[in-house]
Scaffold this active site. Structure first.
Site, PDB file in Angstrom:
ATOM      1  CE1 TYR A  33       1.061  -0.221   4.413  1.00  0.00           C
ATOM      2  CE2 TYR A  33      -0.010   1.922   4.351  1.00  0.00           C
ATOM      3  CZ  TYR A  33       0.810   1.012   4.991  1.00  0.00           C
ATOM      4  OH  TYR A  33       1.379   1.335   6.196  1.00  0.00           O
ATOM      5  NE  ARG A  52       6.881   4.275   0.636  1.00  0.00           N
ATOM      6  CZ  ARG A  52       6.674   5.127   1.626  1.00  0.00           C
ATOM      7  NH1 ARG A  52       7.662   5.427   2.455  1.00  0.00           N
ATOM      8  NH2 ARG A  52       5.512   5.697   1.801  1.00  0.00           N
ATOM      9  NE  ARG A 100      -6.725 -18.800   4.624  1.00  0.00           N
ATOM     10  CZ  ARG A 100      -5.740 -19.526   5.151  1.00  0.00           C
ATOM     11  NH1 ARG A 100      -5.565 -20.776   4.792  1.00  0.00           N
ATOM     12  NH2 ARG A 100      -4.918 -18.989   6.049  1.00  0.00           N
ATOM     13  CG  HIS A 102      -0.321 -20.577   3.256  1.00  0.00           C
ATOM     14  ND1 HIS A 102      -1.432 -21.312   3.564  1.00  0.00           N
ATOM     15  CD2 HIS A 102       0.004 -19.883   4.369  1.00  0.00           C
ATOM     16  CE1 HIS A 102      -1.780 -21.073   4.816  1.00  0.00           C
ATOM     17  NE2 HIS A 102      -0.929 -20.206   5.337  1.00  0.00           N
ATOM     18  CE  LYS A 147       3.101   3.310   3.260  1.00  0.00           C
ATOM     19  NZ  LYS A 147       3.232   3.533   4.679  1.00  0.00           N
ATOM     20  CD  GLU A 179      10.055   2.124  10.548  1.00  0.00           C
ATOM     21  OE1 GLU A 179       9.933   3.097   9.792  1.00  0.00           O
ATOM     22  OE2 GLU A 179       9.947   0.946  10.167  1.00  0.00           O
ATOM     23  CG  LEU A 203       8.278   2.586   4.917  1.00  0.00           C
ATOM     24  CD1 LEU A 203       8.058   1.392   3.998  1.00  0.00           C
ATOM     25  CD2 LEU A 203       6.977   3.302   5.168  1.00  0.00           C
TER      26      LEU A 203
HETATM   27  N1  PLP Z   1       7.613   4.190   9.073  1.00  0.00           N
HETATM   28  C1  PLP Z   1       6.464   3.494   9.082  1.00  0.00           C
HETATM   29  C2  PLP Z   1       6.433   2.169   9.763  1.00  0.00           C
HETATM   30  C3  PLP Z   1       5.323   4.014   8.453  1.00  0.00           C
HETATM   31  O1  PLP Z   1       4.183   3.304   8.452  1.00  0.00           O
HETATM   32  C4  PLP Z   1       5.396   5.289   7.850  1.00  0.00           C
HETATM   33  C5  PLP Z   1       4.242   5.879   7.194  1.00  0.00           C
HETATM   34  O2  PLP Z   1       3.174   5.333   7.161  1.00  0.00           O
HETATM   35  C6  PLP Z   1       6.610   5.973   7.880  1.00  0.00           C
HETATM   36  C7  PLP Z   1       7.707   5.391   8.491  1.00  0.00           C
HETATM   37  C8  PLP Z   1       6.750   7.323   7.235  1.00  0.00           C
HETATM   38  O3  PLP Z   1       6.772   7.177   5.842  1.00  0.00           O
HETATM   39  P1  PLP Z   1       6.335   8.359   4.885  1.00  0.00           P
HETATM   40  O4  PLP Z   1       7.165   9.537   5.242  1.00  0.00           O
HETATM   41  O5  PLP Z   1       6.633   7.840   3.536  1.00  0.00           O
HETATM   42  O6  PLP Z   1       4.885   8.593   5.134  1.00  0.00           O
END
Ligand code: PLP
Length: 279
Positions: A33, A52, A100, A102, A147, A179, A203
């Site tokens: 997403y 991304r 369904r 895997h 993501k 993070e 991320l």
């Molecule tokens: N880290 C995580 C785990 C996130 O879910 C997000 C945004 O949803 C971010 C960092 C920040 O990413 P961005 O600046 O691309 O929104």
């Protein structure tokens, strides 16, 4: 003005926007997403978000449903239908509908969903005072750079923040700061910005990249390395970055006051630069 729903190339009324119970996004969280926001009607860093999205899909061997130019057309069309100045664009691609099992289905096409809703930015007072956060063990898998909608550890971390009455949860792995549950984390120590390096543990935030560029332009030193949680507690400043948060000062972590207890000078300067950039 209406919230907008889009499935597999069609804009349709919200109530009719449904996907199959056999969709692998629903069955396995087998989906990726993006969240993009607009400023005054224009999507911000749309190229970086779509890049991304393509990368996340590639890493999970999803076929790419649309070329980037096509995506931009869909987004522009959706925005014109919605008409919001401040909008949140949510895109999800799943591995599609299949019985369904895997293993990847031998055939099938991805399900593509997009929604466009009004976005309500954070109240200016919150930016002014800064926020309090907590830390928790990072329970996520080893590919946080993708993501994916497999967000259960993030969901639990966000719920813990809610229960603790704080704004966000910072995720800690082996004593090191990764993070936030929905944000990247930056600390300032002796005028140097410290933040976790890109790689499978975080991320790679679009906001993170833009903020680091802004900092470089202001000749602020940056060290991309993992820092122990103690360094976070004793930092002069801490701030979060993210699409919905922008640059947001952190003034307390786990009951400890950060810096002066107010968003610090580098945080404020980067937040001001951000405001200038986004109008
Ligand atoms: N880290 C995580 C785990 C996130 O879910 C997000 C945004 O949803 C971010 C960092 C920040 O990413 P961005 O600046 O691309 O929104």
């Amino acid at each position: 003005m209406p919230d907008i729903a889009f499935i597999n190339g069609r804009f349709l009324p919200w109530q009719e926007a449904t996907v199959s119970i056999d969709d692998r996004g629903f069955q396995f969280g087998d989906a990726v997403y993006e969240v993009i926001r607009t400023y005054r009607g224009a999507p911000f860093e749309v190229g970086a978000h779509l890049a991304r999205l393509e990368r996340s899909a590639y890493e999970l061997s999803f076929p790419q449903p649309y070329a980037r130019a096509q995506w931009i057309q869909w987004i522009q069309h959706g925005l014109s239908l919605a008409g919001y100045q401040d909008a949140k664009i949510y895109i999800q691609i799943t591995r599609g509908v299949a019985p369904r099992e895997h293993r990847f289905p031998s055939e099938g096409r991805p399900t593509v969903v997009m929604t466009i809703r009004e976005f309500h930015p954070l109240a200016p007072e919150i930016r002014h005072t800064g926020v309090i956060v907590c830390t928790r063990e990072d329970l996520r898998w080893g590919r946080c750079d993708i993501k994916s909608v497999n967000l259960l550890p993030n969901v639990l971390a966000r719920e813990e923040a809610r229960r603790a009455g704080v704004f966000e949860t910072i995720l800690i792995r082996d004593g090191l700061v990764m993070e936030g549950a929905l944000s990247n984390v930056m600390a300032v120590q002796n005028d140097v910005i410290l933040t976790a390096p890109e790689g499978p543990r975080i991320l790679s935030g679009v906001t993170r990249a833009v903020v680091l560029e802004l900092a470089k332009k202001d000749a602020i030193a940056i060290e991309e390395r993992f820092i122990p949680v103690d360094v976070l507690y004793s930092a002069n400043e801490v701030f979060l970055t993210g699409t919905t948060l922008e640059v947001l000062g952190v003034v307390g972590i786990d009951g400890k006051i950060i810096g002066s207890g107010r968003p610090g000078p580098i945080t404020k300067m980067l937040a001001a630069r951000w405001a200038l950039l986004t109008g």
